[in-house]
Motif scaffolding. Structure first.
Motif, PDB file in Angstrom:
ATOM      1  N   GLU A 233       0.849  -1.193   0.000  1.00 28.22           N
ATOM      2  CA  GLU A 233       0.000   0.000   0.000  1.00 28.22           C
ATOM      3  C   GLU A 233       0.879   1.236   0.000  1.00 28.22           C
ATOM      4  O   GLU A 233       2.024   1.204   0.471  1.00 28.22           O
ATOM      5  CB  GLU A 233      -0.914   0.007   1.220  1.00 28.22           C
ATOM      6  CG  GLU A 233      -0.194   0.011   2.548  1.00 28.22           C
ATOM      7  CD  GLU A 233      -1.157  -0.033   3.723  1.00 28.22           C
ATOM      8  OE1 GLU A 233      -2.361   0.108   3.499  1.00 28.22           O
ATOM      9  OE2 GLU A 233      -0.672  -0.198   4.862  1.00 28.22           O
ATOM     10  N   ARG A 234       0.356   2.315  -0.549  1.00 24.96           N
ATOM     11  CA  ARG A 234       1.081   3.578  -0.610  1.00 24.96           C
ATOM     12  C   ARG A 234       0.664   4.423   0.597  1.00 24.96           C
ATOM     13  O   ARG A 234      -0.519   4.731   0.775  1.00 24.96           O
ATOM     14  CB  ARG A 234       0.789   4.322  -1.903  1.00 24.96           C
ATOM     15  CG  ARG A 234       1.634   5.572  -2.120  1.00 24.96           C
ATOM     16  CD  ARG A 234       1.446   6.087  -3.539  1.00 24.96           C
ATOM     17  NE  ARG A 234       2.145   7.337  -3.773  1.00 24.96           N
ATOM     18  CZ  ARG A 234       3.454   7.417  -4.042  1.00 24.96           C
ATOM     19  NH1 ARG A 234       4.181   6.312  -4.109  1.00 24.96           N
ATOM     20  NH2 ARG A 234       4.027   8.587  -4.250  1.00 24.96           N
ATOM     21  N   VAL A 235       1.651   4.783   1.436  1.00 26.60           N
ATOM     22  CA  VAL A 235       1.398   5.542   2.658  1.00 26.60           C
ATOM     23  C   VAL A 235       2.035   6.914   2.516  1.00 26.60           C
ATOM     24  O   VAL A 235       3.224   7.025   2.199  1.00 26.60           O
ATOM     25  CB  VAL A 235       1.963   4.813   3.892  1.00 26.60           C
ATOM     26  CG1 VAL A 235       1.704   5.627   5.145  1.00 26.60           C
ATOM     27  CG2 VAL A 235       1.339   3.424   4.020  1.00 26.60           C
ATOM     28  N   CYS A 236       1.233   7.954   2.714  1.00 29.71           N
ATOM     29  CA  CYS A 236       1.723   9.334   2.571  1.00 29.71           C
ATOM     30  C   CYS A 236       1.593  10.084   3.889  1.00 29.71           C
ATOM     31  O   CYS A 236       0.610   9.925   4.618  1.00 29.71           O
ATOM     32  CB  CYS A 236       0.940  10.079   1.482  1.00 29.71           C
ATOM     33  SG  CYS A 236       1.159   9.377  -0.188  1.00 29.71           S
ATOM     34  N   THR A 237       2.594  10.901   4.165  1.00 31.15           N
ATOM     35  CA  THR A 237       2.609  11.739   5.360  1.00 31.15           C
ATOM     36  C   THR A 237       2.768  13.190   4.939  1.00 31.15           C
ATOM     37  O   THR A 237       3.619  13.514   4.096  1.00 31.15           O
ATOM     38  CB  THR A 237       3.761  11.347   6.292  1.00 31.15           C
ATOM     39  OG1 THR A 237       3.662   9.955   6.613  1.00 31.15           O
ATOM     40  CG2 THR A 237       3.725  12.158   7.583  1.00 31.15           C
ATOM     41  N   THR A 238       1.951  14.060   5.511  1.00 31.87           N
ATOM     42  CA  THR A 238       2.051  15.487   5.205  1.00 31.87           C
ATOM     43  C   THR A 238       3.159  16.106   6.030  1.00 31.87           C
ATOM     44  O   THR A 238       3.160  16.017   7.258  1.00 31.87           O
ATOM     45  CB  THR A 238       0.715  16.203   5.481  1.00 31.87           C
ATOM     46  OG1 THR A 238      -0.315  15.609   4.698  1.00 31.87           O
ATOM     47  CG2 THR A 238       0.823  17.681   5.160  1.00 31.87           C
TER      48      THR A 238
ATOM     49  N   GLN B 177       3.609  16.107   0.346  1.00 28.95           N
ATOM     50  CA  GLN B 177       3.330  14.727   0.691  1.00 28.95           C
ATOM     51  C   GLN B 177       4.594  13.885   0.555  1.00 28.95           C
ATOM     52  O   GLN B 177       5.220  13.849  -0.512  1.00 28.95           O
ATOM     53  CB  GLN B 177       2.224  14.158  -0.205  1.00 28.95           C
ATOM     54  CG  GLN B 177       0.876  14.828  -0.036  1.00 28.95           C
ATOM     55  CD  GLN B 177       0.260  14.495   1.302  1.00 28.95           C
ATOM     56  OE1 GLN B 177       0.201  13.347   1.712  1.00 28.95           O
ATOM     57  NE2 GLN B 177      -0.212  15.522   1.997  1.00 28.95           N
ATOM     58  N   ASP B 178       4.983  13.239   1.656  1.00 29.16           N
ATOM     59  CA  ASP B 178       6.112  12.313   1.645  1.00 29.16           C
ATOM     60  C   ASP B 178       5.522  10.902   1.609  1.00 29.16           C
ATOM     61  O   ASP B 178       4.946  10.434   2.592  1.00 29.16           O
ATOM     62  CB  ASP B 178       6.970  12.513   2.894  1.00 29.16           C
ATOM     63  CG  ASP B 178       8.197  11.616   2.875  1.00 29.16           C
ATOM     64  OD1 ASP B 178       8.500  11.046   1.806  1.00 29.16           O
ATOM     65  OD2 ASP B 178       8.840  11.461   3.935  1.00 29.16           O
ATOM     66  N   CYS B 179       5.642  10.225   0.464  1.00 23.19           N
ATOM     67  CA  CYS B 179       4.975   8.944   0.254  1.00 23.19           C
ATOM     68  C   CYS B 179       5.980   7.799   0.164  1.00 23.19           C
ATOM     69  O   CYS B 179       7.125   7.975  -0.248  1.00 23.19           O
ATOM     70  CB  CYS B 179       4.131   8.990  -1.025  1.00 23.19           C
ATOM     71  SG  CYS B 179       2.813  10.246  -0.976  1.00 23.19           S
ATOM     72  N   ASP B 180       5.505   6.618   0.575  1.00 23.01           N
ATOM     73  CA  ASP B 180       6.356   5.428   0.571  1.00 23.01           C
ATOM     74  C   ASP B 180       5.458   4.215   0.352  1.00 23.01           C
ATOM     75  O   ASP B 180       4.275   4.213   0.728  1.00 23.01           O
ATOM     76  CB  ASP B 180       7.091   5.307   1.906  1.00 23.01           C
ATOM     77  CG  ASP B 180       8.156   4.221   1.865  1.00 23.01           C
ATOM     78  OD1 ASP B 180       8.509   3.800   0.756  1.00 23.01           O
ATOM     79  OD2 ASP B 180       8.613   3.793   2.951  1.00 23.01           O
ATOM     80  N   THR B 181       6.021   3.183  -0.258  1.00 23.38           N
ATOM     81  CA  THR B 181       5.293   1.931  -0.474  1.00 23.38           C
ATOM     82  C   THR B 181       5.673   0.949   0.622  1.00 23.38           C
ATOM     83  O   THR B 181       6.859   0.641   0.806  1.00 23.38           O
ATOM     84  CB  THR B 181       5.600   1.345  -1.859  1.00 23.38           C
ATOM     85  OG1 THR B 181       5.215   2.287  -2.867  1.00 23.38           O
ATOM     86  CG2 THR B 181       4.851   0.042  -2.070  1.00 23.38           C
ATOM     87  N   ARG B 182       4.674   0.466   1.331  1.00 21.21           N
ATOM     88  CA  ARG B 182       4.918  -0.442   2.443  1.00 21.21           C
ATOM     89  C   ARG B 182       4.091  -1.713   2.290  1.00 21.21           C
ATOM     90  O   ARG B 182       3.076  -1.733   1.599  1.00 21.21           O
ATOM     91  CB  ARG B 182       4.555   0.244   3.766  1.00 21.21           C
ATOM     92  CG  ARG B 182       5.312   1.531   4.013  1.00 21.21           C
ATOM     93  CD  ARG B 182       4.842   2.171   5.300  1.00 21.21           C
ATOM     94  NE  ARG B 182       5.452   3.480   5.495  1.00 21.21           N
ATOM     95  CZ  ARG B 182       5.168   4.298   6.502  1.00 21.21           C
ATOM     96  NH1 ARG B 182       4.257   3.931   7.398  1.00 21.21           N
ATOM     97  NH2 ARG B 182       5.768   5.466   6.605  1.00 21.21           N
TER      98      ARG B 182
END
Length: 380
Positions: free
Chosen positions: A225-230, A269-274
């Motif tokens: 899933e793609r998780v994004c942090t503001t 948005q700082d996004c990462d795939t986890r």
């Protein structure tokens, strides 16, 4: 970055006729002709308010040649003979024509002011705040004094008035019970009955009634899933004007302004795939089985105030055991501004039997009324 310079003309107030906001270019009051004094309020110039964010004066700068010449003339000086105020670039007093000497006093107004407006000094403590501070300190001092006073001790002599003992016997029997457990953790084992209250083995017998039951959960990978942090970062967003001011010690102020980079917070948005996980139930087989445990079935208590502690009569069965408890108390009376009592609890029968009714006992008593027994050099 280009600098922009301008001069701000200050104002002063006449203390003779109360004329206010006189321009600095006037060395005498336009209303009463009173010369501006060397020191005091008439040499304290007001340059108006400044913008809190830029430090820029809210007054207009002077543009006429006469005012600009006066601003650049240097610090004012005062005549040694008549105390008249003079321009910094004139060597002869305008009032009495005396020459300026090395002892002539110059007007001092301070130097360059800060780029940013200074924070106001801490506000003095309000009467209410100061009062509560004193109240808090008074309370702390009071409790400190009480603790010091209460810890002071003095010696008294007490006397054993009563001794008490209590003995309890619990009878426990090794009984068969039903329990539940997980099949993989159960292994049939024959029980063994106790002999004289020991040597028993609980055992596992008659495993039965087994059925699947949820024992817990586990986390299982279930794709990604793609998780994004503001988040926020600072980015250049134009310029802002910042000004410094320098008093010229002649009723004028030099203001220098420049444009400096302005930075603003920008969200991104700082996004990462986890790896994504899901919870799955974990099942196991639960069974009922027989085992043996110690269970309390009877209790007998005996107590007294003599010096012969006795155990209650309680006979164990073939598969029983006895568990004993004992408690002792020695009551010591003493006179310390009234009849008082200290209760000592011996830890063993031998210690209990060492205390006799009527025996004198040295005590240390503090001012709070708490007593301790003095035994030789020790206090207990």
């Amino acid at each position: 970055m280009a600098e922009r310079t301008r001069f701000i003309e200050g104002t002063w107030n006449c203390t003779s006729c109360d004329t206010r906001d006189i321009l600095a270019r006037h060395r005498s009051c336009p209303s009463c002709n009173n010369p501006r004094e060397e020191t005091g309020q008439e040499s304290e110039f007001d340059f108006g308010d400044v913008d809190a964010s830029t430090g820029k004066s809210l007054r207009e700068g002077v543009t006429d040649e006469k005012a600009l010449s006066a601003a650049n003339a240097g610090a004012d000086w005062f005549c040694d003979y008549c105390s008249a105020s003079n321009r910094g670039d004139t060597p002869i007093c305008r009032h009495c024509r005396a020459e300026r000497s090395s002892t002539s006093r110059a007007l001092f107004e301070g130097s360059e002011e800060p780029l940013e407006p200074q924070a106001p000094p801490p506000a003095p403590a309000q009467p209410g705040s100061r009062r509560w501070l004193y109240v808090g300190l008074g309370i702390l001092a009071f409790f400190g004094t009480c603790m010091f006073w209460g810890s002071r001790t003095h010696g008294v002599t007490g006397q054993v008035t009563t001794t008490e003992w209590t003995r309890t016997v619990h009878r426990e029997t090794f009984q068969r019970v039903s329990r539940e457990g997980w099949r993989g953790e159960l292994s049939t084992r024959a029980p063994r009955m106790p002999v004289s209250g020991s040597g028993e083995v609980a055992g596992v017998e008659n495993i039965r009634g087994c059925f699947p039951r949820q024992r817990g959960t586990r986390q299982v990978a279930d794709g990604t899933e793609r998780v994004c942090t503001t988040k926020t970062r600072q980015e250049k967003c134009g310029t802002t004007e910042k000004c410094t001011r320098q008093k010229m010690a002649n009723g004028y102020m030099k203001e220098t302004c420049r444009d400096e980079p302005k930075y603003c917070g920008k969200s991104y948005q700082d996004c990462d795939t986890r790896t994504r996980y899901r919870s799955e139930p974990v099942f196991d087989v639960s069974c009922t089985y027989n085992t043996y445990v110690w269970q309390q079935v009877d209790t007998q208590v005996e107590s007294g105030r003599d010096s012969s502690p006795r155990w209650p009569e309680l006979r164990p069965g073939v598969h029983d055991r006895l568990r004993r408890e004992e408690k002792y108390a020695v009551h010591i009376g003493y006179d310390d501004g009234g009849d008082k009592e200290h209760v000592h609890e011996p830890k063993s029968e031998a210690e209990f039997l060492s205390w006799k009714r009527g025996q004198s006992v040295p005590l240390q008593v503090n001012n709070f009324g708490s007593a301790d027994i003095v035994a030789g050099d020790a206090v207990r």
